[in-house]
Design an enzyme around this catalytic site. Sequence first.
Site, PDB file in Angstrom:
ATOM      1  N   ASP A   1       0.864  -1.196   0.000  1.00  0.00           N
ATOM      2  CA  ASP A   1       0.000   0.000   0.000  1.00  0.00           C
ATOM      3  C   ASP A   1       0.901   1.247   0.000  1.00  0.00           C
ATOM      4  OD1 ASP A   1      -2.196   1.674   0.022  1.00  0.00           O
ATOM      5  OD2 ASP A   1      -3.165   0.738   1.752  1.00  0.00           O
TER       6      ASP A   1
HETATM    7  C1  NOJ Z   1      -4.204   3.822   0.276  1.00  0.00           C
HETATM    8  C2  NOJ Z   1      -5.363   2.939   0.593  1.00  0.00           C
HETATM    9  O1  NOJ Z   1      -5.148   2.280   1.836  1.00  0.00           O
HETATM   10  C3  NOJ Z   1      -5.641   1.889  -0.468  1.00  0.00           C
HETATM   11  O2  NOJ Z   1      -6.844   1.244  -0.162  1.00  0.00           O
HETATM   12  C4  NOJ Z   1      -5.710   2.523  -1.822  1.00  0.00           C
HETATM   13  O3  NOJ Z   1      -5.986   1.541  -2.791  1.00  0.00           O
HETATM   14  C5  NOJ Z   1      -4.385   3.208  -2.106  1.00  0.00           C
HETATM   15  N1  NOJ Z   1      -4.140   4.235  -1.101  1.00  0.00           N
HETATM   16  C6  NOJ Z   1      -4.342   3.826  -3.509  1.00  0.00           C
HETATM   17  O4  NOJ Z   1      -5.204   4.888  -3.606  1.00  0.00           O
END
Ligand code: NOJ
Length: 758
Positions: free
Chosen positions: A280
């Site tokens: 992430d």
């Molecule tokens: C952080 C988030 O936790 C995740 O769910 C998301 O897909 C990514 N950012 C990309 O936007």
Amino acid sequence: MLKKLVFFFVFFIFSCPLFAQNPNDEEKKVFIDNLLSKMTIKEKVGQLRLISVGGDLTLDKVLDQIEAGEIGGIFNTVVEPDLSRMQERALRSPNQIPVYFGFDIVHGHRTVFPINLGIAATWDRNAFAKVAEVSADEATSDGLNVTWAPMVDITRDPRWGRVSEGFGEDPYLASEAGRIFVEKMQKQSLADKKSLVTTVKHFALYGAVEAGREYNSTDMSERKMFQEYLVPYKAAIDAGSRAVMVALVSVNGIPATANHWLLTDVLRNQWHFDGVVVSDHGAIRELINHGVAQDAKDAVRIAIKAGIDVSMNDEYFLQFLPELVDEGAISEDLINQACRHVLELKYDMGLFKNPHRNLDPNFDIETMFANDRLHRTEARDVARRSIVLLKNENNLLPLDKNKKIAVIGPLADSKRDILGSWSGAGRANLAVTPLQGIKNAIANPKLVSYAWGANLSDDPNLDKFLNLYGESSKFDKRPANKMIAEAVAQAKKSDVVVVFVGEAQGMAHESSSRTDLDLQASQKRLIKALKATGKPLIIALMNGRPLTVKEEYQQADAMLETWFLGTEGGNAVADVLFGDYNPSAKLPMSFPDNVGQIPVYYSHLKTGRPHGTVNMGKYTTSYFDSPNEPLFPFGFGLSYTDFTIDFSLSKTEMSPNGEIEVIANVENTGEREGAQVVQFYLQDVTASVSRPVKELIGFESITLKPHEKGQVKFVIKYDMLKFWNDKMQYVAEPGKFNVFVGADSTTKDKQTFTLLDN
Ligand code: NOJ
């Protein structure tokens, strides 16, 4: 004869998937081996980098990096001409490897559907499929090919803002939604032009953050993990999800991004996942904050060794991975393996053959968000199926279209809020608010009056929090009593009042945990004043999580849970208010009576001292200041008609290779057509470990005309009786099982059968 047998044996062996050698697989292997042999270590690392344009990283810089072979995938760009330019530059990179384009397509793309908690509330597999198909269709026609969804984290703590993105508290319901999202988004083949690669997230247990506080840690027994929390990820992977996104949290003391047990032992070795594992945003750097990496280089080493393939918004892979290989701290094989996962994905998507798939460099971006590109019919249908009727005293609902209606509240006419979080490609100006929807539904819109009534909150800090990154939530500067007086005056002139209260979309998002789940004081004052007018009061909740609304439940004559319903939300609300649609949704998450009960969920384990009523329940599992039961249980939702359900089992004994049929007789005893979601629950009476009081194992919906009778059948199979036993083996143990069938998780109607030894 012998010849014939040999022929059939050979035929059988080679038609069996395990033995069959797909010529495509061989071709793919040769192609990728060849490609890898030509790539420098830097280019291989480039494939592991997922980059988003923004901040210092301008589009031009990104284009240059793509051409240098330093980027494997792009996310957060949805403008086709830009995507086309990126792909052209990728084809000029040393090995002409195309890039892929990802985006958070969580509950719709241009057409926004209800938030996922609302989608789950439909308990309708066709609705799950429709959302997934439309999302994939719209996203791919905008040139995108990967989504960071579905989010299948089990959520039992409504203090956590991201409960809005998931499918609720139950492993089976979330698994069904996750499985269908994967199947319908990816389709039969990734090479299909309309196929959108799914990234099941957040692996794992993000939904179990301690105290519901965002980015906090999780700690859980392995049994609970495998029995409940890991189940939906596994279902999505078994359905073929080609990517997995890793959770930002630590799992039993080890950050998921650094967790070799989770990412390699479980995901790769036990579950045989062969797709791409994506970290992430910022997760690799955060290993330093977690206290498991000394510096960025150490973090990179730990993450890649744990099993991360791709670094989202990469800061350090390019900087440190080649160096780490040179120093012998990691083997080049590890990089090859991660790179192979990415190249295989691109190969299966057909990107090497058709890198410009779905891309039109001359696409007119003015028309990108055109109204006629939306799937409004589908959005309205799913939205009205998501609305849960929580109370309907004296059959106040549905409303007569000739009555004067006062529509009140800070959420009644908010185009931004109704879209909910993660709706980046949605456009608020295209959304229908409840006020508009109500006006659309009646012949004489003059019967509808409107007042703002109150700000979402009196708290200036909340105002700041919601508007931190640009104006998102409106706060009216007028004195509170003036706004209430205006609303009360409208109410007095009307026959009925509908007040829209709850949360701004920014309150039910990533990074929006809260400890108090009551409506804000400003909204409570408004409701009190409206109640005092004596007019019939309908409270429509608009929110992304279970709230504690006991007081409002008592004040309301009727109450609806409308979540954030998306582009067609307002029309869907009107459909339900006026009875053009008879509500059929059921809660996918228990609504606590008060925050002190959290986590409160229906499938808790049996205890040694079950709650009793004798002697005030003393010395049984209970609180002295609160009931054990939530305000609204999992699976609960009313209809404008009534149903009875009774059921029987085809047998009272089952052998391991047998089955039992559950036959539920359902009758619509009311005067309107309606749908009932029949829910099947199981209880293992005695086992080597304590088992839940009840677990959902199936659900089916049935639509019946007034006084019509129908049947819903469900088959119990041996595998459904399995659980992780005292030795952590996944088995079914012989003995008694209770089957419960009903309209929500509190159903007490039960039948018993025995699972035999053999
Ligand atoms: C952080 C988030 O936790 C995740 O769910 C998301 O897909 C990514 N950012 C990309 O936007």
